[in-house]
Design an enzyme around this catalytic site. Structure first.
Site, mmCIF file in Angstrom:
data_model
loop_
_atom_site.group_PDB
_atom_site.id
_atom_site.type_symbol
_atom_site.label_atom_id
_atom_site.label_comp_id
_atom_site.label_asym_id
_atom_site.label_seq_id
_atom_site.Cartn_x
_atom_site.Cartn_y
_atom_site.Cartn_z
ATOM 1 N N GLN A 58 -1.232 -2.448 -12.345
ATOM 2 C CA GLN A 58 -0.369 -1.635 -11.486
ATOM 3 C C GLN A 58 0.902 -1.214 -12.206
ATOM 4 O O GLN A 58 1.404 -0.112 -12.007
ATOM 5 C CB GLN A 58 -0.028 -2.392 -10.204
ATOM 6 C CG GLN A 58 -1.215 -2.609 -9.301
ATOM 7 C CD GLN A 58 -1.976 -1.322 -9.023
ATOM 8 O OE1 GLN A 58 -1.452 -0.407 -8.403
ATOM 9 N NE2 GLN A 58 -3.217 -1.239 -9.489
ATOM 10 N N GLU A 65 1.025 -3.203 -0.983
ATOM 11 C CA GLU A 65 -0.091 -2.259 -1.027
ATOM 12 C C GLU A 65 -1.374 -3.003 -1.383
ATOM 13 O O GLU A 65 -2.384 -2.895 -0.691
ATOM 14 C CB GLU A 65 0.211 -1.176 -2.058
ATOM 15 C CG GLU A 65 -0.898 -0.156 -2.233
ATOM 16 C CD GLU A 65 -0.622 0.808 -3.380
ATOM 17 O OE1 GLU A 65 -1.268 1.866 -3.414
ATOM 18 O OE2 GLU A 65 0.215 0.502 -4.255
ATOM 19 N N HIS A 66 -1.351 -3.731 -2.491
ATOM 20 C CA HIS A 66 -2.499 -4.527 -2.932
ATOM 21 C C HIS A 66 -2.091 -6.000 -2.947
ATOM 22 O O HIS A 66 -1.079 -6.353 -3.549
ATOM 23 C CB HIS A 66 -2.932 -4.156 -4.356
ATOM 24 C CG HIS A 66 -3.184 -2.694 -4.569
ATOM 25 N ND1 HIS A 66 -2.240 -1.851 -5.122
ATOM 26 C CD2 HIS A 66 -4.277 -1.934 -4.319
ATOM 27 C CE1 HIS A 66 -2.744 -0.628 -5.203
ATOM 28 N NE2 HIS A 66 -3.973 -0.647 -4.720
ATOM 29 N N ASP A 78 -9.804 0.015 -6.801
ATOM 30 C CA ASP A 78 -9.314 1.351 -7.144
ATOM 31 C C ASP A 78 -10.457 2.339 -7.320
ATOM 32 O O ASP A 78 -10.303 3.531 -7.043
ATOM 33 C CB ASP A 78 -8.509 1.304 -8.448
ATOM 34 C CG ASP A 78 -7.061 0.920 -8.220
ATOM 35 O OD1 ASP A 78 -6.616 0.928 -7.061
ATOM 36 O OD2 ASP A 78 -6.370 0.617 -9.213
#
EC number: 1.1.1.23
Length: 429
Positions: free
Chosen positions: A259, A327-328, A361
């Site tokens: 990320q 988010e993740h 992803d």
């Protein structure tokens, strides 16, 4: 990376500072975008061609030069290597399968008075997908945005993708072919968003716009929201890893890098319950960074917004995760499904040491368009439901009109809305 310890008296202040991110809109960007949107709304295709030639350094003579046909998409698919074709098809198939399970269905019931009540589900008529273009192209974004719309039953899926200096990315176009995109226009920036929102002589107005873009695209999406729907205005990418020390340090280090390499303002955070393990991951990062082509971006990201947090136990780690609302979220722990029950706020939860975030992803199946900047507290990933609408169904029986009419009449008179009351009373015996 910043180092935080939950036992420190200033931990909460440190955590708030870590999560603070300046989201103020740039006045100059907003002004430019406002002018572009107004011009496209007024002049249509002519403005779109002019801005495309200016910003993308193209030489389009007419709007026809900015249109790609299904034959063009098919040709792009045929040009890419076989292994890439297979990868796109595999990813699309898995994303389609997952999103089929999200599809909302119509329902109804009849109450004791014979009145039918229900909900009718219908797809949007037409959506626009914005996809970044040029060398930094993301075919996965095409699949993640277009496939849910396709599954929802949207008839027209229009993709806009800039082609700087006329450079087309075959993998992006092949992804459009695989994901069921119906029309493609090689335009980008705020002008593309405006064209989708307002319509031009050639580009039809859509009902919703989804997809990532730069600051100008984000500003344009904010501006046209209300005229059309949008998915979200996404912030920098984020990952939070909770690790119990059983996952190889190299794996966790690379997940944090995955990320951080997106952007200098992306955020990568590791929460561990052992200082020795945090030190082990840090050593792995120091060693592996030497192998990273995007080393400068990763180091800037980790230096700007990265952190390692020492928690007293996994329960505390999960509470911190709920506050961060990432988010993740990777639960790189034993019995991850049990710990996932403690998570209330996260865009996507990756359970177990073998579930690297990058699999999500590209090809796991769930959508990679996720809420950022703590918005997972109140919002959800992009899904099939974002391309469907709900209409309430009401069919009142003659018997129902008597009872409901009496109730409606009393309430309407209470609001001094005589016509409302009379409309109900006329149907009463």
């Amino acid at each position: 990376m910043k180092k935080l310890n939950t036992q420190s008296p200033d931990f909460q202040a440190g955590l708030k500072a870590l999560l603070a991110f300046e989201t103020a809109q740039n006045p100059e960007t907003e002004r430019i975008v406002a002018d572009i949107c107004a011009d496209v709304q007024k002049r249509g295709d002519a403005a779109l061609i002019e801005y495309t030639n200016k910003f993308d350094q193209t030489n389009a003579k007419s709007i026809d030069d900015l249109i790609l046909t299904q034959a063009d998409l098919n040709a792009a698919f045929e040009r890419i290597p076989n292994d890439v074709q297979t990868a796109l098809q595999t990813a699309a198939r898995r994303v389609e399968s997952y999103h089929q399970r999200q599809k909302m269905e119509s329902w109804s019931y009849t109450d004791e008075d014979g009145t039918l009540l229900g909900q009718q589900i219908t797809p949007l008529d037409r959506v626009g997908i914005y996809v970044p273009g040029g060398k930094a192209a993301y075919p996965s974004s095409v699949i993640m945005n277009a496939m849910p719309a396709h599954v929802a039953g949207v008839k027209e899926i229009i993709m806009v993708v800039p082609t700087p200096k006329g450079e087309r990315n075959d993998i992006v176009l092949a992804a459009a072919y695989v994901a069921g995109v119906t029309k493609v226009f090689t335009v980008g920036g705020a002008q593309a968003v405006a064209a989708l929102a307002y319509g031009t002589e050639t580009i039809p107005q859509v009902d919703k716009i989804t997809g990532p873009g730069n600051a100008f695209v984000a500003a344009a999406k904010r501006r046209v929201f209300g005229v059309v729907g949008i998915d979200m205005v996404a912030g920098p990418s984020e990952i939070l890893v909770i690790a119990d020390g059983t996952t190889p340090a190299d794996w966790v280090a690379m997940d944090l890098f995955s990320q951080a390499e997106h952007d200098e303002i992306a955020q990568a955070i590791l929460i561990g319950t052992s200082q020795a393990y945090l030190d082990e991951v840090e050593a792995a990062m120091d060693r592996l960074i030497e192998t990273m082509p995007r080393r400068d971006i990763i180091e800037a990201s980790l230096g700007n917004r990265g952190a390692m947090i020492l928690a007293k136990d996994l329960d505390e780690a999960c509470e911190i995760a709920n506050y961060i609302s990432p988010e993740h979220l990777e639960l790189s722990v034993e019995n991850p499904q049990e710990w996932a029950k403690k998570i209330r706020h996260a865009g996507a939860i990756f359970m177990g040491r073998y579930t690297g975030e990058s699999l999500g992803d590209y090809c796991a199946g769930p959508n990679h368009v996720l809420p950022t900047s703590r918005t997972a507290r109140f919002s959800s990933p992009l899904g099939t439901y974002d391309f469907q609408k709900r209409s309430s169904l009401i069919q009142v029986s003659e018997q129902g009109a008597q009872k409901l009419g009496e109730t409606a009449s009393v309430l309407a008179h209470g609001e001094s809305l005589t016509a409302h009351a009379r409309a109900a009373e006329f149907r009463m015996k």
